[in-house]
Motif scaffolding. Structure first.
Motif, short mmCIF file in Angstrom:
data_model
loop_
_atom_site.label_atom_id
_atom_site.label_comp_id
_atom_site.label_asym_id
_atom_site.label_seq_id
_atom_site.Cartn_x
_atom_site.Cartn_y
_atom_site.Cartn_z
N VAL A 20 85.40 34.34 47.89
CA VAL A 20 84.05 33.77 47.97
C VAL A 20 83.99 32.97 49.26
CG1 VAL A 20 82.34 32.26 46.91
CG2 VAL A 20 83.83 33.67 45.46
N ARG A 21 83.01 33.29 50.10
CA ARG A 21 82.90 32.68 51.42
C ARG A 21 81.72 31.72 51.45
NH1 ARG A 21 82.55 37.17 55.44
NH2 ARG A 21 84.82 37.08 55.44
N VAL A 22 81.90 30.59 52.13
CA VAL A 22 80.85 29.59 52.31
C VAL A 22 80.73 29.31 53.80
CG1 VAL A 22 80.01 27.30 51.67
CG2 VAL A 22 81.55 28.54 50.12
N SER A 23 79.49 29.28 54.33
CA SER A 23 79.29 29.03 55.75
C SER A 23 78.12 28.07 55.95
CB SER A 23 79.02 30.34 56.50
OG SER A 23 78.79 30.11 57.88
N GLY A 24 78.31 27.08 56.81
CA GLY A 24 77.25 26.13 57.11
C GLY A 24 77.78 24.70 57.16
N PRO A 25 76.92 23.75 57.44
CA PRO A 25 77.36 22.35 57.64
C PRO A 25 77.96 21.71 56.40
CG PRO A 25 74.96 22.53 57.62
CD PRO A 25 75.47 23.92 57.70
N LEU A 26 77.66 22.24 55.19
CA LEU A 26 78.20 21.65 53.97
C LEU A 26 79.39 22.44 53.42
CD1 LEU A 26 74.87 20.68 52.12
CD2 LEU A 26 76.38 19.23 53.50
N ALA A 27 79.93 23.38 54.22
CA ALA A 27 81.06 24.17 53.73
C ALA A 27 82.25 23.29 53.39
CB ALA A 27 81.45 25.22 54.77
N GLY A 28 82.54 22.30 54.24
CA GLY A 28 83.64 21.40 53.97
C GLY A 28 83.42 20.57 52.72
N THR A 29 82.18 20.12 52.53
CA THR A 29 81.82 19.36 51.33
C THR A 29 82.04 20.19 50.08
OG1 THR A 29 80.17 18.11 52.59
CG2 THR A 29 79.95 18.13 50.18
N ALA A 30 81.65 21.47 50.14
CA ALA A 30 81.84 22.36 49.00
C ALA A 30 83.32 22.55 48.69
CB ALA A 30 81.18 23.70 49.28
N LEU A 31 84.12 22.69 49.73
CA LEU A 31 85.55 22.91 49.54
C LEU A 31 86.20 21.70 48.87
CD1 LEU A 31 87.99 24.71 49.94
CD2 LEU A 31 88.17 23.89 52.29
N THR A 32 85.88 20.52 49.34
CA THR A 32 86.47 19.32 48.73
C THR A 32 85.93 19.06 47.33
OG1 THR A 32 84.82 17.93 49.84
CG2 THR A 32 86.92 18.26 50.97
N ALA A 33 84.66 19.45 47.09
CA ALA A 33 84.06 19.22 45.78
C ALA A 33 84.75 20.05 44.70
CB ALA A 33 82.57 19.55 45.82
N LEU A 34 85.10 21.32 45.01
CA LEU A 34 85.71 22.20 44.01
C LEU A 34 87.21 22.00 43.89
CD1 LEU A 34 82.90 23.63 44.18
CD2 LEU A 34 84.14 25.78 43.86
#
Length: 443
Positions: A20-34
């Motif tokens: 599952v790929r995430v791209s954009g300014p909140l990608a890092g936030t998503a990674l740390t959140a999960l």
């Protein structure tokens, strides 16, 4: 703010691993959140436990990767979750990402479009990514990889840069007639325009080789009723694709099968038997057979060896230098074989016993490779490219015959703009939705 997008980057269904790929300014936030952990080192896989941010529910354990901008596929911050490939696991990760503010599911091709818009590659390379995803054969893979690595884009950009230099000379001649410029600057660019026009014409005159490799090389099987065309199709396809019957006229419509022939994509078509039609339905089938023969890249003309020395006149009529001539049913023939028909060497085979089929397959493979294997210059692969190049060529012809330098300069400018539209350098905003909408989700 640019929205952050996410999507599965692997095919739907069950598998060992899914991404599952995430791209954009909140990608890092998503990674740390999960993961409830700091960001891992860039481009270094980290084994983590993944949970739902709000409830803490355990989702999976797997690998995550972090690609900070601009060193990523899209040129943005990108995070990847490598999880087990069960549908429930993927759905859980997707739902967890969707619950985060500022994130949304990606549209088809949106990752590639962002990569293009952020200067990671040009439009020809973006289209090659889609071709590589769809590649079924080795030849398609090789062509897509060459284009993705920029061969086609560099060719077109090289022409465009040469046109830019020619345009600069023409405009200098127009704008500064009283300056100390070499006499006849405008006339001096004509040989360069003529050279470029010749190169573009040669590039266009390629028998649509690249487009054929993308879509499939068409081979038509033609012959009289009961010559064994359907049996030959079934043997080559290695399955019962066409109905075989002793009754003449069984095949009324075109029956197609897709083959990988020596790494080349081939569409093999069985057609109605060529003869005087018995009714309007058979007449339409024969019309379609002749139409397929006229548009095929190669033809197999099948003659019944048991009828020799008689030869079917309707089948003889379709034999030309794009035809392989097959004498079928040699296992049942009692007479001698004919060596040539209409100047083409005959190939004795038996669809029933398999005699001669290996030689026929090799001859077909060699014929396809000779006509469609890529030479040194990268091939045109899309009608969009061809249309822009034809527009460029027409503008160059006008420029070389223009009576006024102002008219010549304008046509050179139009030629340059046509090339720029292929790679996405100029005036392509209206094309982007069309180009990227056929990409798969997550690419």
């Amino acid at each position: 703010m640019v929205p952050t997008i996410f999507a599965p980057a692997t095919a739907p269904g069950r598998g060992g691993v899914a991404i599952v790929r995430v791209s954009g300014p909140l990608a890092g936030t998503a990674l740390t959140a999960l993961t409830a952990r700091p960001l891992p080192a860039p481009r270094m896989a980290a084994f983590v436990r993944m949970t739902v941010p709000e409830s803490g529910e355990f989702l999976d354990q797997g690998l995550v990767l972090w690609f900070p901008a601009p060193h990523s596929f899209t040129g943005e911050d990108v995070a990847e979750f490598h999880v087990h490939g069960g549908r429930a696991v993927i759905s859980g990760v997707i739902d967890a990402l969707a619950s985060l503010p500022g994130l949304r599911i990606a549209e088809p091709g949106e990752f590639s479009r962002r990569g293009f818009e952020n200067g990671k590659f040009d439009l020809t390379a973006a289209e090659a990514i889609a071709d590589l995803v769809d590649a079924d054969t080795a030849a398609q893979r090789r062509q897509a990889l060459r284009q993705m690595e920029g061969e086609l884009g560099r060719l077109y950009d090289g022409w465009r840069h040469r046109l830019t230099r020619a345009l600069a000379h023409l405009e200098a001649d127009i704008d500064f007639p009283d300056e100390d410029l070499p006499e006849g600057v405008g006339v001096m660019v004509r040989p360069e325009l003529e050279t470029m026009a010749g190169e573009i014409a040669s590039h266009l005159n390629d028998n649509r080789r690249g487009e054929r490799l993308r879509d499939g090389i068409h081979i038509a099987i033609l012959g009289a009723p009961n010559a064994g065309k359907s049996s030959l199709l079934n043997v080559l396809a290695r399955r019962e694709a066409a109905i075989v019957s002793e009754r003449a006229g069984t095949t009324r419509d075109v029956v197609e099968v897709h083959l990988d022939l020596g790494g080349f994509p081939v569409v093999l078509a069985d057609t109605a038997g060529l003869r005087e039609a018995a009714d309007e339905i058979e007449s339409e089938g024969i019309r379609r057979a002749l139409d397929r023969a006229a548009n095929a890249d190669l033809k197999l003309a099948v003659f019944d060896a048991t009828a020799l020395p008689e030869l079917d006149a309707q089948t003889i009529a379709v034999v030309d230098d794009q035809t392989l001539v097959v004498l079928n049913k040699v296992d049942s023939a009692s007479g001698g074989m004919i060596q040539q028909i209409v100047g083409q060497q005959t190939m004795p085979v038996s669809a029933r016993t398999g005699e001669g089929l290996a030689d026929l397959l090799q001859a077909l493979t060699d014929a396809v490779r000779t006509r469609f294997e890529a030479p040194g210059v990268p091939a045109l692969t899309r009608a969009r490219h061809r249309g822009a190049l034809e527009e460029c060529a027409a503008s160059l012809q006008r420029a070389m015959t223009a009576d006024l330098p102002e008219l010549a300069a304008e046509d050179v400018r139009l030629a340059s703009r046509a090339l720029g539209r292929i790679t996405g350098r100029v005036d392509v905003e209206d094309l982007l939705d069309v180009i990227f909408r056929d990409f798969c989700i997550g690419k």
